[in-house]
Enzyme design. Structure first.
Site, PDB file in Angstrom:
ATOM      1  N   GLY A 150       0.615  -1.258  -0.156  1.00 55.68           N
ATOM      2  CA  GLY A 150       0.133   0.212   0.703  1.00 55.68           C
ATOM      3  C   GLY A 150       0.751   1.192   0.543  1.00 55.68           C
TER       4      GLY A 150
ATOM      5  CG  HIS B 187       2.323  -1.733 -14.994  1.00 55.60           C
ATOM      6  ND1 HIS B 187       2.051  -3.396 -13.740  1.00 55.60           N
ATOM      7  CD2 HIS B 187       3.399  -2.451 -15.789  1.00 55.60           C
ATOM      8  CE1 HIS B 187       2.725  -4.441 -14.708  1.00 55.60           C
ATOM      9  NE2 HIS B 187       4.219  -3.648 -16.275  1.00 55.60           N
TER      10      HIS B 187
ATOM     11  CD  GLU C  12     -12.661  -4.795 -21.141  1.00 62.10           C
ATOM     12  OE1 GLU C  12     -12.870  -3.960 -20.662  1.00 62.10           O
ATOM     13  OE2 GLU C  12     -13.933  -5.676 -22.221  1.00 62.10           O
TER      14      GLU C  12
HETATM   15  C1  GRF Z   1       3.866  -1.729  -7.517  1.00 58.36           C
HETATM   16  O1  GRF Z   1       4.932  -2.030  -7.614  1.00 58.36           O
HETATM   17  C2  GRF Z   1       2.942  -0.980  -8.183  1.00 58.36           C
HETATM   18  O2  GRF Z   1       3.178  -0.446  -9.741  1.00 58.36           O
HETATM   19  C3  GRF Z   1       2.303  -2.158  -8.892  1.00 58.36           C
HETATM   20  O3  GRF Z   1       2.285  -2.896  -7.455  1.00 58.36           O
HETATM   21  C4  GRF Z   1       3.076  -2.507  -6.632  1.00 58.36           C
HETATM   22  C5  GRF Z   1       2.829  -1.655  -5.588  1.00 58.36           C
HETATM   23  O4  GRF Z   1       3.032  -1.466  -4.109  1.00 58.36           O
HETATM   24  N1  GRF Z   1       1.356  -2.626  -9.633  1.00 58.36           N
HETATM   25  P1  GRF Z   1       2.509  -1.180  -3.048  1.00 58.36           P
HETATM   26  O5  GRF Z   1       1.305  -1.796  -2.241  1.00 58.36           O
HETATM   27  O6  GRF Z   1       1.307   0.318  -3.915  1.00 58.36           O
HETATM   28  O7  GRF Z   1       3.848  -0.347  -2.009  1.00 58.36           O
END
Ligand code: GRF
Length: 190
Positions: A11, A108, A141
């Site tokens: 998070g 991402h 989706e």
């Molecule tokens: C991040 O690297 C995000 O880009 C990917 O999952 C990871 C989540 O990290 N989708 P966090 O839970 O926000 O610390």
């Protein structure tokens, strides 16, 4: 604007958004709810420490449509207007996506369309790319597929490991996600 944030784990991106709402960097907004599909997601406790309401909606052997429908109910019940996926490890159903047209975004850790899916930083290292980064994009989706909102480049250094590279990308993720949400809020409320 009322924000809903979906997480499955640590998070840190969620907290970056919560902090930016608190500081006013993301203007005129309120984090209405943080929803996790995992009861043990570390981010849940962090959200509560910030006084943000949390809800756990576990999959529990149900179909994706049933699970998503329950999450949509929780979001709509709180009049959420923008859904931010932040380390949420599930694909959304078409019905979920249709419930919030152009109102679901994701972060991402690669320069999409390169390296969608899991372990994007490891994929980048294995391919030997010299530049990678992160992408904030609208969600449909399909996996890491929607229209791109913004990207940040991060240089791959010799000797980088998945850990060192991921840490530098994550720093960019936090500010990129805040900038993207802030831009959407400003555009939508002007
Ligand atoms: C991040 O690297 C995000 O880009 C990917 O999952 C990871 C989540 O990290 N989708 P966090 O839970 O926000 O610390």
């Amino acid at each position: 604007m009322k924000l809903g944030i979906l997480i499955s784990g640590r998070g840190s991106n969620m907290i970056a958004i919560v902090d930016a709402v608190e500081s006013g960097e993301i203007p005129d907004s309120h984090v209405a709810v943080v929803i996790s599909d995992k009861p043990d997601a570390a981010g849940l406790e962090k959200a509560r420490e910030h006084g943000v309401e949390t809800v756990v909606v576990e999959r529990r052997g149900r179909s994706r449509d049933e699970h998503d429908a329950e999450i949509v109910v929780e979001l709509k019940r709180r009049d959420v207007e923008l859904v931010c996926l932040a380390g949420y490890m599930r694909l959304l159903s078409a019905a979920f996506v249709r419930s919030f047209p152009n109102r679901i975004i994701n972060i991402h850790p690669s320069l999409l369309p390169s390296f969608p899916g899991l372990d994007a930083q490891k994929q980048a290292l294995e391919h030997g790319v010299k530049i990678t980064g992160c992408t904030v994009h609208y969600v449909d989706e399909y996996l890491d597929n929607g229209k791109i909102i913004l990207q940040r480049a991060v240089e791959v250094k010799s000797g980088d490991t998945v850990e060192t590279l991921s840490a530098r990308i994550l720093e960019q993720e936090h500010s990129a996600y805040v900038e993207a949400v802030s831009g959407i809020v400003s555009y939508s409320t002007q």
